[in-house]
Design an enzyme around this catalytic site. Sequence first.
Site: not given
Length: 407
Positions: A171-172
């Site tokens: 997700g980063d």
Amino acid sequence: MMGLEGIKVVELTSYVAAPACPRILGEMGAEIIKIEPFTGDEQRTQGPGFGMKRNDIEDPAFDMSSMNKNWISVNLKNPAGLEFVYKMIADADILITSFRDKALIKLGLDYDTISAKFPHIVYGHMRGYGERGPEKDSKGYDATAYSARGGILMSFPQKGESPVNVPAAFGDWNAAVALTAGVLAALVRKLKTGRGDKVVVNLYHCAVWAMQIAMVSRQSGAEYPRSRKEVPCPFNNCYKSKDDIWFLICNGNYNKYFEEMMTAFGLGYLVGNKDYDTLEVINEYNRNGYVVKLLEEAFAKKTFAEWEVIFREHEIPYQKCFTVDDVLADEEAYANDILRPLHYNDFGDRVIPTSPIRLKSVGDPELRKSRPIGYDTRKYMLKYGYSEEDVNRLEAEGAVKCFKGEI
């Protein structure tokens, strides 16, 4: 002028989501000034946790979020160190941070303080959770705020299986693109009006944004997690060929393409059968699972190579389900500079993904590997008017750290 050449970014971040945004801006041509504590960004310690080796000079794991930067090491709790940081912010266009509110306020680096001192600055803040709500002061990581709380871990597996093992920082990287879009929008405003803005992105929000179809369709009864044997649209699903290769077909307009698809798959006898030729009917009467079963049986009769010929002939969107090894060997990834070869003296030849945004004025961007803590501190202090004596004195007083080794 090339891309964002002339745009200056000060970075006060750690780990991946926030640092990856300046990496993207750096690939667009901006000057990135990364400020680290004397111990360095904690992401420098993470390589072994990914199964990767590192040393004090080369760190492939750290490079992923921190290429194309200049490396400054400052003690932010030291007044002289903070003064140096303020000088760089005064001369910058964008400030990116991922510090939590309490730390920012204590250091004098919160938005209210910075915008009062430097009203021109675009202030980008990456958070785990939002600015409001019970989690606003909590630590937020990709694994917790994005994958766990965002529903990823429990929605991706087949129904009845355990949560999936999502690659670290999944997700980063996506949140970094969102922050990049936000600060570039604010930069346009700044260039037009002279006034900056505050841009806030949080990991939890980015996960829910990516899960929109699940979030909205669930309210109509769709199941998450679900079984691929019971998907609402059998033409948008994974199947296995005779030679045990998994692939996906993606033709969401089931009703429109029913006749052509079923004929191509050797199931032409279903054409015209009103019990199966629309999504509305097969889902209302729970026949979607039976259609999936028929397709499974059909696909098991030919090899993937044979199906590829049929898929291309009928222009049916499909793709083999790639492993990471497949992607690393994929000609498409290299032809489009999606994967870029890099050489490490201690670790040999590697490849790394480039950022997914391309500017024509920049072309395929230069990639410069990360450097040790404080590598550029002296250079930047001299650039901002400090003398050699000043640098030596402030280093002795614990305000800054300068790299003294060789590369």
